[in-house]
Structures are given as structure tokens and as C-alpha cells.
Design a protein around this motif. Structure first.
Motif, PDB file in Angstrom:
ATOM      1  N   PHE A  59      24.930-109.177   7.915  1.00  0.00           N
ATOM      2  CA  PHE A  59      23.960-110.099   7.305  1.00  0.00           C
ATOM      3  C   PHE A  59      24.563-110.779   6.086  1.00  0.00           C
ATOM      4  O   PHE A  59      24.299-111.952   5.829  1.00  0.00           O
ATOM      5  N   TYR A  97      26.735-101.499   8.834  1.00  0.00           N
ATOM      6  CA  TYR A  97      27.341-102.584   9.614  1.00  0.00           C
ATOM      7  C   TYR A  97      26.390-103.778   9.707  1.00  0.00           C
ATOM      8  O   TYR A  97      26.806-104.925   9.671  1.00  0.00           O
ATOM      9  N   THR A 136      26.572-113.452   7.401  1.00  0.00           N
ATOM     10  CA  THR A 136      25.719-114.533   7.919  1.00  0.00           C
ATOM     11  C   THR A 136      25.220-115.420   6.776  1.00  0.00           C
ATOM     12  O   THR A 136      25.240-116.647   6.863  1.00  0.00           O
ATOM     13  N   HIS A 188      25.349-109.237  24.158  1.00  0.00           N
ATOM     14  CA  HIS A 188      25.075-109.291  22.720  1.00  0.00           C
ATOM     15  C   HIS A 188      25.187-110.725  22.198  1.00  0.00           C
ATOM     16  O   HIS A 188      24.347-111.189  21.441  1.00  0.00           O
ATOM     17  N   LYS A 224      22.145-112.612  23.145  1.00  0.00           N
ATOM     18  CA  LYS A 224      20.989-112.217  22.323  1.00  0.00           C
ATOM     19  C   LYS A 224      21.125-112.764  20.901  1.00  0.00           C
ATOM     20  O   LYS A 224      20.142-113.166  20.281  1.00  0.00           O
ATOM     21  N   VAL A 242      14.758-105.336  17.780  1.00  0.00           N
ATOM     22  CA  VAL A 242      16.209-105.411  17.554  1.00  0.00           C
ATOM     23  C   VAL A 242      16.655-104.227  16.674  1.00  0.00           C
ATOM     24  O   VAL A 242      17.663-103.565  16.951  1.00  0.00           O
ATOM     25  N   ILE A 259      28.709-105.758  27.671  1.00  0.00           N
ATOM     26  CA  ILE A 259      27.851-105.572  26.489  1.00  0.00           C
ATOM     27  C   ILE A 259      28.066-106.721  25.500  1.00  0.00           C
ATOM     28  O   ILE A 259      27.117-107.280  24.944  1.00  0.00           O
TER      29      ILE A 259
HETATM   30  C1  HEM Z   1      23.876-110.265  12.065  1.00  0.00           C
HETATM   31  C2  HEM Z   1      23.863-109.055  12.601  1.00  0.00           C
HETATM   32  C3  HEM Z   1      23.343-108.723  13.970  1.00  0.00           C
HETATM   33  C4  HEM Z   1      22.337-109.327  14.667  1.00  0.00           C
HETATM   34  C5  HEM Z   1      21.476-110.485  14.225  1.00  0.00           C
HETATM   35  C6  HEM Z   1      22.228-108.640  15.937  1.00  0.00           C
HETATM   36  C7  HEM Z   1      21.313-108.973  16.902  1.00  0.00           C
HETATM   37  C8  HEM Z   1      21.109-108.253  18.067  1.00  0.00           C
HETATM   38  C9  HEM Z   1      20.084-108.544  19.044  1.00  0.00           C
HETATM   39  C10 HEM Z   1      19.099-109.692  18.947  1.00  0.00           C
HETATM   40  C11 HEM Z   1      20.184-107.618  20.028  1.00  0.00           C
HETATM   41  C12 HEM Z   1      19.306-107.504  21.293  1.00  0.00           C
HETATM   42  C13 HEM Z   1      18.221-106.464  21.068  1.00  0.00           C
HETATM   43  C14 HEM Z   1      17.271-106.360  22.257  1.00  0.00           C
HETATM   44  O1  HEM Z   1      17.726-106.013  23.353  1.00  0.00           O
HETATM   45  O2  HEM Z   1      16.085-106.634  22.033  1.00  0.00           O
HETATM   46  C15 HEM Z   1      21.284-106.735  19.677  1.00  0.00           C
HETATM   47  C16 HEM Z   1      21.726-105.674  20.442  1.00  0.00           C
HETATM   48  C17 HEM Z   1      22.886-104.979  20.180  1.00  0.00           C
HETATM   49  N1  HEM Z   1      23.638-105.049  19.031  1.00  0.00           N
HETATM   50 FE1  HEM Z   1      23.416-106.333  17.515  1.00  0.00          FE
HETATM   51  N2  HEM Z   1      23.183-107.652  16.008  1.00  0.00           N
HETATM   52  C18 HEM Z   1      23.876-107.668  14.816  1.00  0.00           C
HETATM   53  C19 HEM Z   1      24.918-106.841  14.463  1.00  0.00           C
HETATM   54  C20 HEM Z   1      25.448-105.887  15.282  1.00  0.00           C
HETATM   55  C21 HEM Z   1      26.581-105.063  14.944  1.00  0.00           C
HETATM   56  C22 HEM Z   1      27.332-105.117  13.624  1.00  0.00           C
HETATM   57  C23 HEM Z   1      26.804-104.251  16.029  1.00  0.00           C
HETATM   58  C24 HEM Z   1      27.860-103.221  16.254  1.00  0.00           C
HETATM   59  C25 HEM Z   1      28.983-103.108  15.611  1.00  0.00           C
HETATM   60  C26 HEM Z   1      25.806-104.566  17.030  1.00  0.00           C
HETATM   61  C27 HEM Z   1      25.711-103.970  18.265  1.00  0.00           C
HETATM   62  C28 HEM Z   1      24.717-104.210  19.176  1.00  0.00           C
HETATM   63  C29 HEM Z   1      24.651-103.581  20.497  1.00  0.00           C
HETATM   64  C30 HEM Z   1      25.656-102.589  21.065  1.00  0.00           C
HETATM   65  C31 HEM Z   1      23.498-104.072  21.112  1.00  0.00           C
HETATM   66  C32 HEM Z   1      23.004-103.747  22.522  1.00  0.00           C
HETATM   67  C33 HEM Z   1      23.653-104.750  23.465  1.00  0.00           C
HETATM   68  C34 HEM Z   1      23.219-104.478  24.919  1.00  0.00           C
HETATM   69  O3  HEM Z   1      23.784-103.569  25.510  1.00  0.00           O
HETATM   70  O4  HEM Z   1      22.316-105.188  25.395  1.00  0.00           O
HETATM   71  N3  HEM Z   1      25.004-105.561  16.547  1.00  0.00           N
HETATM   72  N4  HEM Z   1      21.835-107.134  18.480  1.00  0.00           N
END
Ligand code: HEM
Length: 300
Positions: A107, A102, A110, A62, A65, A89, A58
Motif C-alpha cells: 500500500f 507485506y 501504491t 491475482h 483481481k 480481500v 495464481i
Molecule cells: C496493494 C496490495 C494488494 C492488493 C490491493 C491485493 C488485492 C487482492 C485481491 C483483490 C485479491 C482477490 C481476493 C478475492 O478472491 O476476493 C487478492 C488475492 C490474493 N493476494 Fe493480494 N493484494 C495485494 C497484495 C498482495 C501481496 C503483497 C501478496 C503476497 C505476497 C498477495 C497475495 C495474494 C494471493 C496469493 C491471493 C489469492 C490469489 C488466488 O489464488 O486467487 N497480495 N489480492
């Protein structure tokens, strides 16, 4: 969701901002890996981050992505497709239960990272101010769309319920709040009884009704229970303020009560069977306590 054009208008995001972000692309690309590493250090300082980013697979996905998201941010193209991606997203984070808090905190990190890098690159100049302004706008737009898709998900889930179901949900919530309060009041009452028990133990000890050793051990046992009840009240107060509830605090009280019984029974040689029974109970509660604690720590 508002049209993407309207969102841009609302944030005063003009073609000049688009142009500036595009100009920043070659500069910011240099910092991509540094950003991902620092963001991850930051995210893993959030208490329950591991609950969502739970394994290497994961995390790697992540990170990939995040890199795409970062490059898109400075692509200079902010069309309908870009906004649809952002919306998705938000939906993904929501469906996984990632707290909005979170996302907001990440952000904020960032924004500070970007400003630091722009300052390093452009010093304190008019150019730097304009870049910071455009970066600020696109980040706020991103956060707005992310958060909105969360709210839309929540609303659409709620809208699916009938009026009767909604009324039932509200009534059940009120009843739950009432029960929580009743639990806290009962705990306050019980703590008075435990103080009474402590006082009684001290009294029996002082007037010499019990043997010196037994008196001290019984008093210590009551103190242990009082401490456990205080812990339990602390947990319930946290729960009333909106936090989770630690079941282990309940088990803590049970452990304290059994330990007190064992301490007292250990002084009497005739009570071997009782002592053995208490020992077994203590072992079982201890194992459950250990397993629960282990799971809670894993969740953290
Ligand atoms: C600046 C903040 C963040 C950005 C820009 C970001 C961006 C993204 C993006 C672009 C995706 C892919 C979405 C898709 O499949 O279309 C994603 C998935 C995910 N994000 Fe974030 N995220 C951020 C913060 C976080 C935080 C703080 C957490 C957890 C503590 C988190 C957990 C996850 C998880 C678990 C996934 C799914 C991953 C997978 O199994 O494919 N994200 N995020």
C-alpha cells in the motif's frame, strides 16, 4: 465491523472525495498496466512473496483481481457492496497467511505510485492537492478494512477456544519461551566447552603431544565447530526476536563435528573402517542439509 457509513465518516470521506476519485478514473486508467507491472516488481522483492504467489495460474488470477480492485478504487461508488468486497480481500490474504506487513508495504508503494502520477498529470496545484487528499483517504480506508478483517479472523479463531484451552495456550507459550531461553543459555555454555576444546588442541600441539600435522588439523576442526556453534547461536537469537528457526544451522554443527573427526582419522592409516563410517555419516547429513537448504530457498 463498523457500518460502511461510519467508516467513511471517521475518515472524513465526503461525496466531494467520491466525485474527485471518479474524475481521476480516466486519468488513472492509463496507468493500470504500469501499476500492475511495478507493483509486481515491488512485491517480488519482498523476501517470501513467492511462497504466496507460487505459480503462473495464481499470479495471473491475482493480477486480474488487482486490476478489478484498481478500477473499483476510482469508480466513485463506495457502497456496502464495495466494503464487503474489501473485507473479503482481507479475509483471503489472511487465510493464505500473507503477512499484514507485506500488505502495508504494498500500500505504501501504491500511494507513492499514485502521487507520482497525479504530480505528473496536474503539476503542483490546488487541484493536485485535493486529488492527493482524496486518493490518500480511499487508500487508508482500504487498508483499514483489509487489516480489520485480518484482526477479526484472528479474534474469532481465538474466541472459539474454551477458557481452559486459552489458559493452556498461554501456559504452553510461556513454557516455549522458557525453553527457547534455556536453549540459548545451553548454547552459551557449550560455546565455552568448544573454546576449551580449541585451547586443549592448541595446548597438545604446543607441548608436542601430537604430531605437527595432526595438531593443525585438530585445531582447524575445533575452529570449525566453534564457527558452527556461533551460527547456531545467531539463529536462536533471531528466533527469540520473533523470526523463524533455521534447522540447517543444527545440521551445520553436526557436519562440522563429523568433518573434524574425518580430518583427524584421515591421519591414521589404521582407521580406515572408522573413516568409511564417518564418510557415510557425512554423506547422509550432507544430503539432508542440501535438501533442507533447497526447500528453504524455494520458500524464499
Ligand atoms: C496493494 C496490495 C494488494 C492488493 C490491493 C491485493 C488485492 C487482492 C485481491 C483483490 C485479491 C482477490 C481476493 C478475492 O478472491 O476476493 C487478492 C488475492 C490474493 N493476494 Fe493480494 N493484494 C495485494 C497484495 C498482495 C501481496 C503483497 C501478496 C503476497 C505476497 C498477495 C497475495 C495474494 C494471493 C496469493 C491471493 C489469492 C490469489 C488466488 O489464488 O486467487 N497480495 N489480492
Amino acid at each position: 465491523m463498523e457500518s460502511f457509513d461510519q467508516i467513511k465518516k471517521d475518515f472524513d470521506f465526503t461525496p466531494k472525495d467520491e466525485e474527485r476519485l471518479k474524475q481521476l478514473k480516466p486519468v488513472m486508467e492509463k496507468y493500470l498496466d504500469e501499476y500492475i507491472n511495478e507493483l509486481y516488481d515491488f512485491i517480488f522483492r519482498l523476501p517470501k512473496a513467492k511462497q504466496y504467489l507460487k505459480n503462473e495460474e495464481i499470479i495471473n488470477r491475482h493480477k486480474k483481481k488487482l486490476k478489478e480492485w484498481y478500477l473499483d478504487l476510482f469508480s466513485g461508488v463506495y457502497d456496502e457492496r464495495y466494503f464487503e468486497k474489501l473485507h473479503k480481500v482481507g479475509e483471503v490474504h489472511d487465510s493464505l497467511g500473507v503477512p499484514t506487513h507485506y500488505i502495508n508495504a504494498s500500500f505504501n508503494f501504491t500511494r507513492r505510485f499514485f502521487i507520482r502520477k497525479i504530480n505528473e498529470e496536474f503539476g503542483y496545484s490546488r487541484e493536485r492537492n485535493l486529488y492527493v487528499e482524496s486518493v490518500g483517504k480511499i487508500l487508508d480506508i482500504n487498508l483499514d478494512v483489509f487489516t480489520k478483517s485480518y484482526i477479526e479472523e484472528e479474534i474469532s479463531r481465538y474466541m472459539e477456544f474454551s477458557r481452559l484451552e486459552k489458559k493452556l495456550i498461554k501456559a504452553a507459550k510461556r513454557f516455549k519461551d522458557f525453553l527457547d531461553l534455556a536453549l540459548l543459555v545451553s548454547l552459551i555454555f557449550i560455546s565455552f566447552f568448544v573454546i576449551g576444546l580449541l585451547g586443549f588442541d592448541v595446548y597438545k600441539f604446543v607441548i608436542g603431544e601430537v604430531h605437527f600435522e595432526e595438531g593443525i588439523i585438530a585445531t582447524l576442526g575445533s575452529l570449525l565447530i566453534l564457527w558452527a556453534v556461533v551460527e547456531l547461536m545467531g539463529e536462536e537469537i533471531k528466533h527469540l526476536k520473533g523470526g523463524g528457526f533455521a534447522l540447517t544451522a543444527f545440521l551445520g554443527v553436526a557436519l562440522a563435528a563429523v568433518i573434524r573427526k574425518i580430518l583427524i582419522a584421515s591421519l591414521s592409516p589404521e582407521d580406515t573402517k572408522k573413516l568409511l563410517a564417518y564418510g557415510i555419516i557425512l554423506l547422509i547429513i550432507g544430503i539432508v542439509y542440501y535438501l533442507l537448504n533447497k526447500n528453504v530457498k524455494k520458500g524464499d
